[in-house]
Scaffold this motif. Sequence first.
Motif, PDB file in Angstrom:
ATOM      1  N   GLY A  83       0.744  -1.388  -0.325  1.00 41.07           N
ATOM      2  CA  GLY A  83       0.218  -0.170   0.066  1.00 41.07           C
ATOM      3  C   GLY A  83       0.807   0.844   0.275  1.00 41.07           C
ATOM      4  O   GLY A  83       2.607   0.556   0.056  1.00 41.07           O
ATOM      5  N   ASP A  84       0.144   2.675  -0.432  1.00 38.91           N
ATOM      6  CA  ASP A  84       1.316   3.919  -0.395  1.00 38.91           C
ATOM      7  C   ASP A  84       0.883   4.084   1.102  1.00 38.91           C
ATOM      8  O   ASP A  84       0.039   4.186   2.568  1.00 38.91           O
ATOM      9  N   ILE A  85       1.793   4.757   1.948  1.00 39.53           N
ATOM     10  CA  ILE A  85       2.339   5.632   2.904  1.00 39.53           C
ATOM     11  C   ILE A  85       1.781   7.265   3.378  1.00 39.53           C
ATOM     12  O   ILE A  85       2.411   8.070   2.447  1.00 39.53           O
ATOM     13  N   ASP A  86       0.995   7.644   4.542  1.00 37.81           N
ATOM     14  CA  ASP A  86       0.015   8.883   4.332  1.00 37.81           C
ATOM     15  C   ASP A  86       1.022   9.505   4.499  1.00 37.81           C
ATOM     16  O   ASP A  86       2.019   9.281   5.289  1.00 37.81           O
ATOM     17  N   GLY A  87       1.158  10.565   3.796  1.00 40.84           N
ATOM     18  CA  GLY A  87       2.223  11.665   3.591  1.00 40.84           C
ATOM     19  C   GLY A  87       4.146  11.973   4.480  1.00 40.84           C
ATOM     20  O   GLY A  87       4.879  11.794   4.545  1.00 40.84           O
TER      21      GLY A  87
ATOM     22  N   SER B  53       1.929   8.092  -4.626  1.00 39.76           N
ATOM     23  CA  SER B  53       3.183   6.924  -4.996  1.00 39.76           C
ATOM     24  C   SER B  53       4.429   6.442  -5.104  1.00 39.76           C
ATOM     25  O   SER B  53       5.150   5.705  -5.438  1.00 39.76           O
ATOM     26  N   MET B  54       5.181   7.600  -4.472  1.00 39.24           N
ATOM     27  CA  MET B  54       6.598   7.659  -3.853  1.00 39.24           C
ATOM     28  C   MET B  54       6.895   6.968  -2.632  1.00 39.24           C
ATOM     29  O   MET B  54       7.703   6.302  -2.847  1.00 39.24           O
ATOM     30  N   THR B  55       6.026   5.639  -2.658  1.00 41.71           N
ATOM     31  CA  THR B  55       6.409   4.948  -0.965  1.00 41.71           C
ATOM     32  C   THR B  55       7.041   3.912  -1.461  1.00 41.71           C
ATOM     33  O   THR B  55       6.995   2.981  -2.447  1.00 41.71           O
ATOM     34  N   LEU B  56       8.404   4.142  -0.863  1.00 35.16           N
ATOM     35  CA  LEU B  56       9.375   2.540  -1.279  1.00 35.16           C
ATOM     36  C   LEU B  56       8.551   1.765  -0.498  1.00 35.16           C
ATOM     37  O   LEU B  56       8.221   1.306   0.255  1.00 35.16           O
ATOM     38  N   PRO B  57       8.710   0.348  -1.263  1.00 35.36           N
ATOM     39  CA  PRO B  57       8.368  -0.978  -0.893  1.00 35.36           C
ATOM     40  C   PRO B  57       9.297  -1.890   0.353  1.00 35.36           C
ATOM     41  O   PRO B  57      10.123  -2.361  -0.453  1.00 35.36           O
ATOM     42  N   GLN B  58      10.030  -0.865   0.680  1.00 34.81           N
ATOM     43  CA  GLN B  58      10.875  -1.056   1.677  1.00 34.81           C
ATOM     44  C   GLN B  58      10.535  -2.179   3.625  1.00 34.81           C
ATOM     45  O   GLN B  58       9.082  -0.927   4.217  1.00 34.81           O
TER      46      GLN B  58
END
Lengths: 373, 373
Positions: free
Chosen positions: A161-165, A251-256
């Motif tokens: 998922g993406d992370i808010d903020g 969408s800039m959330t890194l999948p880490q």
Amino acid sequence: MESPPEKAASQAEAITMSGGGVYSLATIGAKHVIDAALPLVEDAIDAVPEASFAEGFTLADMGCADAGTSLDMVGAAIARIRSRVPDVPVTVAYTDQPRNDFNALMTNVHGLGPFDAYLDDHDDVFPLASGTSFYRQALPPESLHVGFSATAMHWLSDKPGDIDGHVHMVGATGADLDRFRARGHADWRRILSHRAAELVPGGRLVLVNFCIDDEGRHLGSTGGVDMFDTFAALWQEFLDEGRITDAEARSMTLPQYYNTLEEFTAPLVDADEEAHRAGLRLVHAETRVVRCPFAADFEQHGDAERFAHAYLPTIRTWNESTFAAGLDPSRSVDERGRIIEDFYGTYRDRVAADPEGHGMDYVHAYLVIEKVA
Amino acid sequence: MESPPEKAASQAEAITMSGGGVYSLATIGAKHVIDAALPLVEDAIDAVPEASFAEGFTLADMGCADAGTSLDMVGAAIARIRSRVPDVPVTVAYTDQPRNDFNALMTNVHGLGPFDAYLDDHDDVFPLASGTSFYRQALPPESLHVGFSATAMHWLSDKPGDIDGHVHMVGATGADLDRFRARGHADWRRILSHRAAELVPGGRLVLVNFCIDDEGRHLGSTGGVDMFDTFAALWQEFLDEGRITDAEARSMTLPQYYNTLEEFTAPLVDADEEAHRAGLRLVHAETRVVRCPFAADFEQHGDAERFAHAYLPTIRTWNESTFAAGLDPSRSVDERGRIIEDFYGTYRDRVAADPEGHGMDYVHAYLVIEKVA
């Protein structure tokens, strides 16, 4: 065929490190981290039952990128193996996801790139490359004597998922953090399960993974300016200025996921865990901070502009592909390229204007794991 | 370290097939040749002692290029191996020189390219890639059960000189031919020697190599227009017109040697030969002609222009890197590119104007070799 896991790995397989040997040239810090792990690798080699490698020894570098950062470590490991059984054939298995730059890897390993090749110093060494990610079994059952990995296993099999903020789980809270934690825990167990299958009885793993240490430190956050907060703040500014959309910012959330030492070791010490049942046992666990080489240089030379220019490339090697993919594909390639250049340019200017506390110190868990004989 | 041979291999290692998957797409004829070898591969699998692969079976494709042409053969071979020992782990070792396009190979093997992947049909299959050419040992001692190679081993380890008035040893005479023959004979023995080390006792090789058959036929010369004579005549025209220099014309020599069946089998039947002493024995030898698929299509559609456009790419895949390297580096990149385009354009126009007899029929020796148990 393990279809669901393979599909799940597809997103992580779209993440690529910089190619053409640039990765290793820009990441001298990653090499320092690997060199620091050599004594653990040598101890692991010493501990493998000699009867298991009378015919040959297999060493793996999992998540190897272009292999440049581990060349010296592998050369020293071969020497250590040969100190136990002279002239034993050694297979060096390099594994990464299938879109890795294997051309750069082969160039580096065979001494056609900018680095010295250990093949020039040792006979009967057989480098082999696998495009199977560490989320699947890359090597035949019970064929691996010592498996090594550095600065790779924080990449999740998929973005939960993406992370808010924010752009990273280190800045996530509530349900966002829960989703990343659940995926991180499941992925770590999946990694261990495949390694348990690959290891010979008595074989060992030396895994050097990004972590959050007991003081809450992690990559780029050891008391100075928090690198991930800077990423998040900069993209927020780009959003506020209307240069990117809200969907792009998310969408800039890194999948880490960065595990703590407790999270890393849980599957190895709890007898109910699958990894433990498969024979994996914790031998050693510690965390270490390796200083950002560019920040360390800056302390010597004091030139903020020079520091900023030297520092940015090491960041770009590992997050540019995620950030570029976060931009809307309806934008032209040129426009996306301009936004990315502006992003890193803004970061660089900020470092140059006020360098104090910037840097990407490495915070790793160093884990040694044994498969019971 | 086998330094002199490695140095000797450096020139051949500069030869590259077209990258990015183009090689396999343009060389459907090479795939026909490999598919035709499947019964020999299946027989070889059937003949390997079962006790030798209780723990795992290793199949190799040596000189694999981007692996696209052998995917179907490898899939069928895995099925055959599993018909003998169900669920046995299978390692597929792909080997080529270190400047091969391994990125295209990984893309093809992992089903991310234009081809179906056998990995979707079989569990516990482990593809591995080696950047070690067949002029060196690529795999650990006694680890290989069946080694396959197609349309690769005609590339010499080094060019033994240029050929007066021609581009290929099939058009060489006298001292020029002697030099190529000596190198070809030595290289073939060197290839066999390394394979003897790699094979398990009872293991087999299925080698499908370009040859000159008993009727004097060879690649692109089966009674119609001789392809190599056309290359030579075209470069002579370019020389006569002052478009290339004499030195450039001589540099167009291809570093290849086509053995006859007698030359291929000599080291395997003569007890004084090193390969024979190392345990290699001839099981089967024959030559076959596989029709040029583009010439065969032309017989159906009769459109000369279409034939010419379909036919040229398959030629370019394997000789463009040699011809381009033959041009003087003092010429600009653009100028060299223009000469190469003109060369293939002239060839294409010639085929379109008078298509009769043109084509690249494949003439191969199909060799099966056993290492005595």
